[in-house]
Design a protein around this motif. Sequence first.
Motif, PDB file in Angstrom:
ATOM      1  N   SER A   4       1.068  -1.146  -0.119  1.00 34.00           N
ATOM      2  CA  SER A   4      -0.117  -0.121  -0.040  1.00 34.00           C
ATOM      3  C   SER A   4       0.976   1.180   0.094  1.00 34.00           C
ATOM      4  O   SER A   4       1.443   1.583   1.066  1.00 34.00           O
ATOM      5  CB  SER A   4      -0.984  -0.200   1.118  1.00 34.00           C
ATOM      6  OG  SER A   4      -2.331   0.643   0.916  1.00 34.00           O
ATOM      7  N   PHE A   5       1.167   1.869  -1.087  1.00 35.76           N
ATOM      8  CA  PHE A   5       1.893   3.233  -1.238  1.00 35.76           C
ATOM      9  C   PHE A   5       0.914   4.247  -0.451  1.00 35.76           C
ATOM     10  O   PHE A   5       0.191   4.382  -0.908  1.00 35.76           O
ATOM     11  CB  PHE A   5       2.155   3.338  -2.965  1.00 35.76           C
ATOM     12  CG  PHE A   5       3.124   2.235  -3.381  1.00 35.76           C
ATOM     13  CD1 PHE A   5       4.342   2.405  -3.501  1.00 35.76           C
ATOM     14  CD2 PHE A   5       2.243   1.053  -4.209  1.00 35.76           C
ATOM     15  CE1 PHE A   5       5.308   1.546  -4.232  1.00 35.76           C
ATOM     16  CE2 PHE A   5       3.446   0.314  -4.566  1.00 35.76           C
ATOM     17  CZ  PHE A   5       4.620   0.493  -4.663  1.00 35.76           C
ATOM     18  N   GLY A   6       1.901   4.960   0.281  1.00 36.09           N
ATOM     19  CA  GLY A   6       0.936   6.131   0.852  1.00 36.09           C
ATOM     20  C   GLY A   6       0.518   5.805   2.268  1.00 36.09           C
ATOM     21  O   GLY A   6       0.047   6.600   3.023  1.00 36.09           O
ATOM     22  N   GLU A   7       0.621   4.687   2.688  1.00 33.92           N
ATOM     23  CA  GLU A   7       0.130   4.270   4.202  1.00 33.92           C
ATOM     24  C   GLU A   7       0.755   4.857   5.079  1.00 33.92           C
ATOM     25  O   GLU A   7       0.227   5.260   6.078  1.00 33.92           O
ATOM     26  CB  GLU A   7       0.179   2.612   4.143  1.00 33.92           C
ATOM     27  CG  GLU A   7      -0.611   2.194   5.523  1.00 33.92           C
ATOM     28  CD  GLU A   7      -2.041   2.195   5.569  1.00 33.92           C
ATOM     29  OE1 GLU A   7      -2.811   2.972   6.396  1.00 33.92           O
ATOM     30  OE2 GLU A   7      -2.814   1.684   4.554  1.00 33.92           O
ATOM     31  N   ASN A   8       2.049   5.225   4.838  1.00 31.05           N
ATOM     32  CA  ASN A   8       2.924   5.737   6.019  1.00 31.05           C
ATOM     33  C   ASN A   8       2.774   7.269   6.099  1.00 31.05           C
ATOM     34  O   ASN A   8       3.401   7.874   6.793  1.00 31.05           O
ATOM     35  CB  ASN A   8       4.446   5.284   5.842  1.00 31.05           C
ATOM     36  CG  ASN A   8       4.526   3.884   6.487  1.00 31.05           C
ATOM     37  OD1 ASN A   8       3.616   3.354   7.108  1.00 31.05           O
ATOM     38  ND2 ASN A   8       5.572   3.220   6.023  1.00 31.05           N
ATOM     39  N   GLU A   9       2.118   7.820   4.980  1.00 32.37           N
ATOM     40  CA  GLU A   9       2.184   9.090   4.909  1.00 32.37           C
ATOM     41  C   GLU A   9       1.127   9.976   5.570  1.00 32.37           C
ATOM     42  O   GLU A   9       0.921  11.104   5.589  1.00 32.37           O
ATOM     43  CB  GLU A   9       2.009   9.583   3.384  1.00 32.37           C
ATOM     44  CG  GLU A   9       3.219   8.913   2.334  1.00 32.37           C
ATOM     45  CD  GLU A   9       4.368   9.179   2.591  1.00 32.37           C
ATOM     46  OE1 GLU A   9       4.711  10.321   2.912  1.00 32.37           O
ATOM     47  OE2 GLU A   9       5.484   8.354   2.714  1.00 32.37           O
TER      48      GLU A   9
END
Length: 358
Positions: free
Chosen positions: A248-253
Motif C-alpha cells: 500500500s503506497f502512501g499508508e505511512n504518509e
Amino acid sequence: CANVTISFIFLSLGTGSNILSALQDLFWLLKSKVEKQLQIISVLQWVLTFLIMGIACTLILMYILCTDCWAIAALYLAWLVFDWNTPKKGGRRSQWVRNWAIWRYFRDYFPIRLVKTHNLLTTRNYIFGYHPHGIMGLGAFCNFSTEATGVSQKFPGIRPYLATLAGNFRMPILRDYLMSGGICPVNRDSIDYILSKNGSGNAIVIVVGGAAESLNCTPGKNSVTLRHRKGFVKLALRHGADLVPVYSFGENEVYKQVIFEEGSWGRWVQKKFQKHIGFAPCIFHGRGLFSSNTWGLLPYSKPITTVVGEPITIPRIDNPSQNDVDFYHSIYVDSLIKLFDKYKSKFGLPETEVLEVN
C-alpha cells in the motif's frame, strides 16, 4: 408570472447567462464544500471507532446495567455469551454495511485506490500479506472491509476477511460492527476455520508487520517487518492457500509519529504493551478538524494506493518443515520486493527508492 417576467428582463439585458453561470458556480462550490465535510466526518467516525469505541461501549453497557434499563443490557450480554464463538467462524458480514455511502466519502478523503494486477481463482483460498501497517491500516480497512474501492468487482467470487487483534472481539458492540465488515480475529482458530471449513474463494488479509511495524512507520519511509515473520507462511502451507503480496503506497504518509530509538524508555514501554496486550501505543498526530495547519486526530489527505500482486502457488503440507517454511517465505519476500520496485515510480517514489525489509 413575476419570476418569468424578471427572467425575461435579465435575458433581454444580456445578463441572464451570466447570472445562470454564477448560480451554477455557487451550486458546485457549495456541493464541493458539503462533500468535503462529509469526507471529514466519515474518516473521523472511523478514527474514533479505532481508538475508543470498544472502551466506550463497554462503559456504557456497565452504566446501563445500573439503571432502570438494565434488562436491555442483560439481554445483550446473554446474546454475547451465546454468540461468543461467531468471530472464530468467519464472523457475520453484512453487504449492506460494506456498501454504506459513508465508505465512499472515506475513500475520497485521501483518496484510496485498489489496483489489481492478476486474476484470482475462486477454486483456491488465499492469504494476502498486507504491507505496511501504518498507524491504523486505513488502506487495508477501506479496500477489504468495505466495497468503496470495488474489491468484489475487481475480484469476483473472492470473499476478503481482514484479520485484526482478537481482543477487539471481546468488546461489546464493537465486535458486531467489525464483523459486519468481514473482519475476523487474527488467530489460528479463526484462520483455520475460514481456510478449511468455509469452502473456497476466501482471502484472509493479514497485516504481517503488526504492532512492531507500526512503531517504525513515518512519512517518507518504506520499510516492512517481515524477515522473521513466518507464521502466515506456515498457515498457508498447512491449508494449501496461495500467498499474495500486497503493498500500500502512501499508508505511512497519513500520520506523523514520534519514533523512539531502540533502548530508550519510550521504546521499552511500547514493547511491553506489545508483548502483553498485543498492540503498541504510538504517539502520533494528523491534522486538525477545522484546519490542515493544526494538529489533530484526522489523518492527512494523502493518496493511498493498494497494489495486489501475483499469487504464489502454495502446496498443501500438513506438517511443513522449517525448510519448507523458509523456502516459501523467501519466495514471498522476493515477490513483495519485485512488486514494490515495479510500481514505486508510478505512485510518486523515485527509481532509487529501496524497500527496507527488517
